[in-house]
Enzyme design. Sequence first.
Site, PDB file in Angstrom:
ATOM      1  N   CYS A  92      43.791  36.945  41.649  1.00 22.73           N
ATOM      2  CA  CYS A  92      42.657  37.465  40.887  1.00 22.73           C
ATOM      3  C   CYS A  92      41.754  38.351  41.757  1.00 22.73           C
ATOM      4  O   CYS A  92      42.131  39.478  42.044  1.00 22.73           O
ATOM      5  CB  CYS A  92      41.900  36.314  40.226  1.00 22.73           C
ATOM      6  SG  CYS A  92      41.032  36.852  38.748  1.00 22.73           S
ATOM      7  N   HIS A  95      46.106  33.709  37.192  1.00 20.85           N
ATOM      8  CA  HIS A  95      46.007  32.469  37.981  1.00 20.85           C
ATOM      9  C   HIS A  95      47.258  31.616  37.730  1.00 20.85           C
ATOM     10  O   HIS A  95      47.201  30.647  36.975  1.00 20.85           O
ATOM     11  CB  HIS A  95      44.776  31.670  37.554  1.00 20.85           C
ATOM     12  CG  HIS A  95      43.481  32.305  37.911  1.00 20.85           C
ATOM     13  ND1 HIS A  95      42.811  32.015  39.079  1.00 20.85           N
ATOM     14  CD2 HIS A  95      42.738  33.212  37.263  1.00 20.85           C
ATOM     15  CE1 HIS A  95      41.698  32.724  39.127  1.00 20.85           C
ATOM     16  NE2 HIS A  95      41.626  33.453  38.038  1.00 20.85           N
ATOM     17  N   GLU A 115      48.496  29.418  39.392  1.00 15.50           N
ATOM     18  CA  GLU A 115      48.338  28.029  39.844  1.00 15.50           C
ATOM     19  C   GLU A 115      48.066  27.059  38.701  1.00 15.50           C
ATOM     20  O   GLU A 115      48.370  25.877  38.791  1.00 15.50           O
ATOM     21  CB  GLU A 115      47.229  27.915  40.899  1.00 15.50           C
ATOM     22  CG  GLU A 115      45.821  28.312  40.458  1.00 15.50           C
ATOM     23  CD  GLU A 115      45.549  29.809  40.600  1.00 15.50           C
ATOM     24  OE1 GLU A 115      46.525  30.558  40.825  1.00 15.50           O
ATOM     25  OE2 GLU A 115      44.384  30.221  40.471  1.00 15.50           O
TER      26      GLU A 115
HETATM   27  N1  GLN Z   1      35.220  38.500  40.093  1.00 15.44           N
HETATM   28  C1  GLN Z   1      36.438  39.021  39.590  1.00 15.44           C
HETATM   29  C2  GLN Z   1      36.328  39.373  38.110  1.00 15.44           C
HETATM   30  O1  GLN Z   1      35.475  38.881  37.428  1.00 15.44           O
HETATM   31  C3  GLN Z   1      37.607  38.089  39.839  1.00 15.44           C
HETATM   32  C4  GLN Z   1      37.506  36.790  39.146  1.00 15.44           C
HETATM   33  C5  GLN Z   1      38.422  35.736  39.718  1.00 15.44           C
HETATM   34  O2  GLN Z   1      38.853  35.844  40.869  1.00 15.44           O
HETATM   35  N2  GLN Z   1      38.685  34.687  38.969  1.00 15.44           N
HETATM   36  O3  GLN Z   1      37.103  40.141  37.596  1.00 15.44           O
END
Ligand code: GLN
Length: 555
Positions: A382, A513, A515
């Site tokens: 992410c 994600h 995970e």
């Molecule tokens: N801050 C980033 C976004 O909002 C990544 C979010 C995250 O890593 N879950 O897009």
Amino acid sequence: MAKYVFFTGGVVSSLGKGIAAASLGRLLKSRGIRVSIQKLDPYINVDAGTMNPYQHGEVFVTEDGAETDLDLGHYERFVDEDLTRVNNVTTGQIYASVIEKERQGHYLGATVQVIPHITMEIKAQIRRVAESSGAEVCIVEVGGTVGDIESLPFLEAIRQLKHELGDENVMCIHLTLVPHLGAADELKTKPTQHSVRELRAIGIQPDAIVCRTGSGFPITTELKEKIALFCDVAVSAVVQNVDAPTIYQVPLNLEEEGLADIAVRKLRLETSERDMRAWEEMVARVLHPTGRVTIALVGKYVELKDAYISINEALYHAGFANGTDVEIRRIDSERIESEGLAVLDDVGGILVAPGFGARGVKGKLAAVQYARERRVPFLGICYGMQLACVEYARNVAGLAHAMSSEVDETTPDPVIDFLPSQRNLQVMGGTMRLGTYSCDLVPGTLAAAAYGELHISERHRHRYEFNNKYREQLAAKGLIFSGFHRVSETQQLVEMIELPRSVHPWFLGTQAHPEFKSRPTKPAPLYDHFVRAAIAYAGAQPSEFERRLRRSSIA
Ligand code: GLN
């Protein structure tokens, strides 16, 4: 009609109630019973999404995009069922729903009260899990500790439900601490007696008591008899939950103590023959790894282990599948900023963690650059993927001031940016790209090789996206865009980026994600391949000992 098992906790928090509930779920499922698990959280937040990880640990995201308590992650990993937003209920949700109904005139002039209106809403939410999942047994964990003011309405609702559904359809299991006092050299049952008394004062008589000592001292039969007598349960229903070398052994320990059989008898469940073979094999592999690899987890909430719990578990699962003990080195990205990158010198792989905001970003960018230039296996999750794009734009594509507009709104090159449709969002709760999204993978890429298929889906939780304006420019400089979510015929969102194998052994970032879908017996494909690459990389690197030996022989 579904049957219910309620888990309450006494004496102290952190007794591992979530793991115990999840373990019972696994044991019942292994007997052919359809199981679902729900968590009741006494806090007033509507969900965990607006809470700082330091407050609450990780926010676990379900397929349908609910931002939930991290215990749901344990439930999914142990029971191997995808859960939904009905599986996590908070006091905030209960009150929000009751207040909305009151405004709509639903209560026909009644004075709206905790009993019966709040408890009625709680009972309805508890029943919704069975209705939506078709589970035969719903396991319900009540957050907090008996005696907390906040959890009283939940306990009262459980008492009422027991009264309404009948004794053979509801079971209550109470978890307690049996501390060891050094001076007396004794395990003490009094706190258990008190917390059971507290529970009985509310009208709930436990059917089984699960005891943790946390001290390594075993609970003898004599002690079990004492607890049974004082708490009015059968001796066989006093179960000990010893500290285990891995959480995945807890189901096996509780099986030995007979917890699932107690539930089967109490609820008169029809079962088929128990099959725990795959689980037992997995635990055996966990306990006897044949190798070891160190993975650096670069993030900003590293002091708190629970902040990245699904990532930790996904790395461990990948280790289980490869017979390798994964050691996670948690690295505070801000410390990289002040102390440099030497902490990365001996790791097998570098994972840059998800996150929000500007703090620690410089350190994360430095870690990405280190992984890219030194050809250390890299997985960006992410924010980790977004920052890998920023690093590439800055250091390879010559856009020296490229940044995510989350960090710098005035950057000339916002390679990571808001989607135009999100620009005017004012509300913070539940407004990110949340839950499962499909992704098409490009044939011949690392991502496609890891998944072994071209159409996949993973869960998401973010606001910003890769800015398609920069796609051609970065691709011309060698960055591979290997996965896309198709929004429409003309619009695609970048889901995966990677480097060609000719320049780097394993470098991949994902907007998702993965995970959240990893299971101990079925690792998430990207984690599995990343850990495999890390094992290969670490094996190819001389150890410190060998390095010294080489140096001395040269001298
Ligand atoms: N801050 C980033 C976004 O909002 C990544 C979010 C995250 O890593 N879950 O897009």
